[in-house]
Design a protein around this motif. Structure first.
Motif, PDB file in Angstrom:
ATOM      1  N   ILE A 102       0.820  -1.210   0.000  1.00  0.00           N
ATOM      2  CA  ILE A 102       0.000   0.000   0.000  1.00  0.00           C
ATOM      3  C   ILE A 102       0.855   1.262   0.000  1.00  0.00           C
ATOM      4  O   ILE A 102       0.527   2.260  -0.645  1.00  0.00           O
ATOM      5  CB  ILE A 102      -1.004  -0.016   1.175  1.00  0.00           C
ATOM      6  CG1 ILE A 102      -2.047   1.072   0.995  1.00  0.00           C
ATOM      7  CG2 ILE A 102      -0.304   0.120   2.491  1.00  0.00           C
ATOM      8  CD1 ILE A 102      -3.222   0.950   1.939  1.00  0.00           C
ATOM      9  N   HIS A 103       1.991   1.237   0.694  1.00  0.00           N
ATOM     10  CA  HIS A 103       2.868   2.412   0.732  1.00  0.00           C
ATOM     11  C   HIS A 103       3.546   2.635  -0.622  1.00  0.00           C
ATOM     12  O   HIS A 103       3.730   3.772  -1.042  1.00  0.00           O
ATOM     13  CB  HIS A 103       3.918   2.269   1.839  1.00  0.00           C
ATOM     14  CG  HIS A 103       3.317   2.345   3.212  1.00  0.00           C
ATOM     15  ND1 HIS A 103       2.834   1.238   3.855  1.00  0.00           N
ATOM     16  CD2 HIS A 103       3.099   3.395   4.026  1.00  0.00           C
ATOM     17  CE1 HIS A 103       2.359   1.599   5.022  1.00  0.00           C
ATOM     18  NE2 HIS A 103       2.494   2.904   5.149  1.00  0.00           N
ATOM     19  N   GLY A 104       3.889   1.557  -1.312  1.00  0.00           N
ATOM     20  CA  GLY A 104       4.473   1.676  -2.648  1.00  0.00           C
ATOM     21  C   GLY A 104       3.481   2.248  -3.642  1.00  0.00           C
ATOM     22  O   GLY A 104       3.820   3.110  -4.463  1.00  0.00           O
ATOM     23  N   ILE A 105       2.234   1.780  -3.571  1.00  0.00           N
ATOM     24  CA  ILE A 105       1.193   2.304  -4.461  1.00  0.00           C
ATOM     25  C   ILE A 105       0.968   3.786  -4.168  1.00  0.00           C
ATOM     26  O   ILE A 105       0.892   4.613  -5.077  1.00  0.00           O
ATOM     27  CB  ILE A 105      -0.129   1.529  -4.287  1.00  0.00           C
ATOM     28  CG1 ILE A 105       0.037   0.074  -4.721  1.00  0.00           C
ATOM     29  CG2 ILE A 105      -1.252   2.183  -5.079  1.00  0.00           C
ATOM     30  CD1 ILE A 105      -1.109  -0.812  -4.306  1.00  0.00           C
ATOM     31  N   LEU A 156      -3.769   7.472   1.431  1.00  0.00           N
ATOM     32  CA  LEU A 156      -2.406   7.639   1.939  1.00  0.00           C
ATOM     33  C   LEU A 156      -1.603   8.579   1.044  1.00  0.00           C
ATOM     34  O   LEU A 156      -0.823   9.406   1.534  1.00  0.00           O
ATOM     35  CB  LEU A 156      -1.714   6.275   2.050  1.00  0.00           C
ATOM     36  CG  LEU A 156      -0.331   6.243   2.671  1.00  0.00           C
ATOM     37  CD1 LEU A 156      -0.343   6.837   4.081  1.00  0.00           C
ATOM     38  CD2 LEU A 156       0.199   4.819   2.712  1.00  0.00           C
ATOM     39  N   ALA A 157      -1.811   8.495  -0.258  1.00  0.00           N
ATOM     40  CA  ALA A 157      -1.133   9.421  -1.181  1.00  0.00           C
ATOM     41  C   ALA A 157      -1.525  10.861  -0.865  1.00  0.00           C
ATOM     42  O   ALA A 157      -0.688  11.771  -0.926  1.00  0.00           O
ATOM     43  CB  ALA A 157      -1.481   9.078  -2.632  1.00  0.00           C
ATOM     44  N   ARG A 158      -2.788  11.080  -0.506  1.00  0.00           N
ATOM     45  CA  ARG A 158      -3.228  12.427  -0.120  1.00  0.00           C
ATOM     46  C   ARG A 158      -2.472  12.919   1.101  1.00  0.00           C
ATOM     47  O   ARG A 158      -2.123  14.098   1.172  1.00  0.00           O
ATOM     48  CB  ARG A 158      -4.724  12.445   0.166  1.00  0.00           C
ATOM     49  CG  ARG A 158      -5.581  12.355  -1.077  1.00  0.00           C
ATOM     50  CD  ARG A 158      -7.038  12.596  -0.766  1.00  0.00           C
ATOM     51  NE  ARG A 158      -7.224  13.992  -0.423  1.00  0.00           N
ATOM     52  CZ  ARG A 158      -8.177  14.429   0.396  1.00  0.00           C
ATOM     53  NH1 ARG A 158      -9.010  13.590   0.962  1.00  0.00           N
ATOM     54  NH2 ARG A 158      -8.297  15.712   0.647  1.00  0.00           N
ATOM     55  N   THR A 159      -2.205  12.034   2.064  1.00  0.00           N
ATOM     56  CA  THR A 159      -1.444  12.482   3.241  1.00  0.00           C
ATOM     57  C   THR A 159      -0.010  12.821   2.851  1.00  0.00           C
ATOM     58  O   THR A 159       0.566  13.755   3.397  1.00  0.00           O
ATOM     59  CB  THR A 159      -1.459  11.437   4.376  1.00  0.00           C
ATOM     60  OG1 THR A 159      -0.824  10.243   3.939  1.00  0.00           O
ATOM     61  CG2 THR A 159      -2.869  11.135   4.833  1.00  0.00           C
ATOM     62  N   PHE A 160       0.571  12.057   1.915  1.00  0.00           N
ATOM     63  CA  PHE A 160       1.911  12.391   1.427  1.00  0.00           C
ATOM     64  C   PHE A 160       1.901  13.768   0.775  1.00  0.00           C
ATOM     65  O   PHE A 160       2.804  14.579   0.978  1.00  0.00           O
ATOM     66  CB  PHE A 160       2.402  11.366   0.397  1.00  0.00           C
ATOM     67  CG  PHE A 160       2.668   9.983   0.932  1.00  0.00           C
ATOM     68  CD1 PHE A 160       2.773   9.713   2.286  1.00  0.00           C
ATOM     69  CD2 PHE A 160       2.810   8.920   0.056  1.00  0.00           C
ATOM     70  CE1 PHE A 160       3.023   8.439   2.759  1.00  0.00           C
ATOM     71  CE2 PHE A 160       3.062   7.634   0.512  1.00  0.00           C
ATOM     72  CZ  PHE A 160       3.169   7.401   1.870  1.00  0.00           C
ATOM     73  N   LEU A 161       0.869  14.043  -0.026  1.00  0.00           N
ATOM     74  CA  LEU A 161       0.769  15.316  -0.744  1.00  0.00           C
ATOM     75  C   LEU A 161       0.485  16.478   0.198  1.00  0.00           C
ATOM     76  O   LEU A 161       0.957  17.593  -0.028  1.00  0.00           O
ATOM     77  CB  LEU A 161      -0.301  15.234  -1.824  1.00  0.00           C
ATOM     78  CG  LEU A 161      -0.010  14.251  -2.956  1.00  0.00           C
ATOM     79  CD1 LEU A 161      -1.250  14.030  -3.804  1.00  0.00           C
ATOM     80  CD2 LEU A 161       1.145  14.725  -3.808  1.00  0.00           C
ATOM     81  N   ASN A 162      -0.282  16.239   1.254  1.00  0.00           N
ATOM     82  CA  ASN A 162      -0.583  17.298   2.214  1.00  0.00           C
ATOM     83  C   ASN A 162       0.654  17.743   2.973  1.00  0.00           C
ATOM     84  O   ASN A 162       0.690  18.854   3.486  1.00  0.00           O
ATOM     85  CB  ASN A 162      -1.674  16.864   3.199  1.00  0.00           C
ATOM     86  CG  ASN A 162      -3.042  16.886   2.581  1.00  0.00           C
ATOM     87  OD1 ASN A 162      -3.303  17.638   1.653  1.00  0.00           O
ATOM     88  ND2 ASN A 162      -3.939  16.060   3.087  1.00  0.00           N
ATOM     89  N   ALA A 163       1.669  16.876   3.038  1.00  0.00           N
ATOM     90  CA  ALA A 163       2.918  17.236   3.709  1.00  0.00           C
ATOM     91  C   ALA A 163       3.774  18.161   2.843  1.00  0.00           C
ATOM     92  O   ALA A 163       4.689  18.799   3.343  1.00  0.00           O
ATOM     93  CB  ALA A 163       3.699  15.972   4.060  1.00  0.00           C
ATOM     94  N   ASP A 164       3.461  18.246   1.543  1.00  0.00           N
ATOM     95  CA  ASP A 164       4.222  19.110   0.635  1.00  0.00           C
ATOM     96  C   ASP A 164       3.862  20.572   0.867  1.00  0.00           C
ATOM     97  O   ASP A 164       2.758  20.900   1.301  1.00  0.00           O
ATOM     98  CB  ASP A 164       3.917  18.756  -0.833  1.00  0.00           C
ATOM     99  CG  ASP A 164       4.459  17.393  -1.227  1.00  0.00           C
ATOM    100  OD1 ASP A 164       5.244  16.821  -0.446  1.00  0.00           O
ATOM    101  OD2 ASP A 164       4.085  16.914  -2.307  1.00  0.00           O
ATOM    102  N   LYS A 165       4.781  21.449   0.525  1.00  0.00           N
ATOM    103  CA  LYS A 165       4.551  22.891   0.657  1.00  0.00           C
ATOM    104  C   LYS A 165       3.586  23.418  -0.389  1.00  0.00           C
ATOM    105  O   LYS A 165       2.964  24.455  -0.204  1.00  0.00           O
ATOM    106  CB  LYS A 165       5.879  23.643   0.534  1.00  0.00           C
ATOM    107  CG  LYS A 165       6.835  23.353   1.666  1.00  0.00           C
ATOM    108  CD  LYS A 165       8.147  24.071   1.459  1.00  0.00           C
ATOM    109  CE  LYS A 165       9.124  23.685   2.538  1.00  0.00           C
ATOM    110  NZ  LYS A 165      10.432  24.261   2.334  1.00  0.00           N
ATOM    111  N   GLU A 166       3.449  22.719  -1.516  1.00  0.00           N
ATOM    112  CA  GLU A 166       2.630  23.196  -2.632  1.00  0.00           C
ATOM    113  C   GLU A 166       1.129  23.049  -2.403  1.00  0.00           C
ATOM    114  O   GLU A 166       0.337  23.542  -3.189  1.00  0.00           O
ATOM    115  CB  GLU A 166       2.999  22.448  -3.914  1.00  0.00           C
ATOM    116  CG  GLU A 166       4.423  22.657  -4.344  1.00  0.00           C
ATOM    117  CD  GLU A 166       4.747  21.823  -5.568  1.00  0.00           C
ATOM    118  OE1 GLU A 166       3.867  21.644  -6.424  1.00  0.00           O
ATOM    119  OE2 GLU A 166       5.884  21.348  -5.654  1.00  0.00           O
ATOM    120  N   ARG A 167       0.727  22.352  -1.350  1.00  0.00           N
ATOM    121  CA  ARG A 167      -0.698  22.131  -1.040  1.00  0.00           C
ATOM    122  C   ARG A 167      -1.429  21.481  -2.214  1.00  0.00           C
ATOM    123  O   ARG A 167      -2.440  21.972  -2.688  1.00  0.00           O
ATOM    124  CB  ARG A 167      -1.360  23.423  -0.612  1.00  0.00           C
ATOM    125  CG  ARG A 167      -0.753  23.991   0.660  1.00  0.00           C
ATOM    126  CD  ARG A 167      -1.594  25.096   1.208  1.00  0.00           C
ATOM    127  NE  ARG A 167      -2.954  24.646   1.443  1.00  0.00           N
ATOM    128  CZ  ARG A 167      -3.470  24.384   2.640  1.00  0.00           C
ATOM    129  NH1 ARG A 167      -2.733  24.528   3.702  1.00  0.00           N
ATOM    130  NH2 ARG A 167      -4.714  24.011   2.765  1.00  0.00           N
TER     131      ARG A 167
END
Length: 156
Positions: A57-60, A93-104
């Motif tokens: 799941i983390h790889g996906i 989970l991908a959304r949580t990875f993206l939310n950590a980015d500065k670009e929002r």
């Protein structure tokens, strides 16, 4: 002609190792001497992501997040209720990875079930993902136009 096709085949084989694919767009024109010219625009895209019961799941999620960051989100496909559940969790989970980015960066999903099926083991799902920057999805979800969606039997 033939050399261009061979070059594209070699390029496709090379980037396939990265989980990528090539899409081509053709346009036609004329040279100054009125000879016909074909312009080939090549785009490196992410291959469709097929979720299986042995998938990490983390790889996906990482694969999906990277595609969204680059503006070329992959299509996520799953067959069977268990794989469908894994695919949805991976996008979350991908959304949580993206939310950590500065670009929002955020993602919107368009879910499609290509055929109606009574059997949960042969259920097919396709998710087309779209990159949204800024407050796009957050504003949409806070809008009065959205309705709550219950996905379990317990709707309270």
């Amino acid at each position: 002609g033939q050399q261009a096709v061979q070059s594209l085949q070699y390029a496709k084989q090379y980037i396939k190792e990265e989980g990528r694919d090539l899409h081509c767009a053709l346009s036609f024109g004329k040279s100054e001497k009125m000879a016909s010219i074909v312009h080939i625009s090549i785009f490196k895209v992410f291959s469709a992501c097929r979720v299986s019961n042995t998938a990490d799941i983390h790889g996906i999620a990482g694969y999906v997040a990277q595609g969204i960051r680059e503006g070329r989100p992959p299509c996520v496909r799953a067959i069977g209720a268990t794989n469908l559940n894994t695919a949805v969790k991976a996008v979350a989970l991908a959304r949580t990875f993206l939310n950590a980015d500065k670009e929002r960066i955020d993602v919107a999903c368009r879910v499609d079930f290509p055929e109606y099926c009574y059997n949960p083991e042969t259920l097919k799902m396709k998710m087309d993902l779209t990159r949204i920057t800024g407050e796009g999805v957050r504003n949409m979800s806070n809008s009065k136009a959205t309705l709550p969606l219950y996905v379990s039997g317990n709707t309270q």
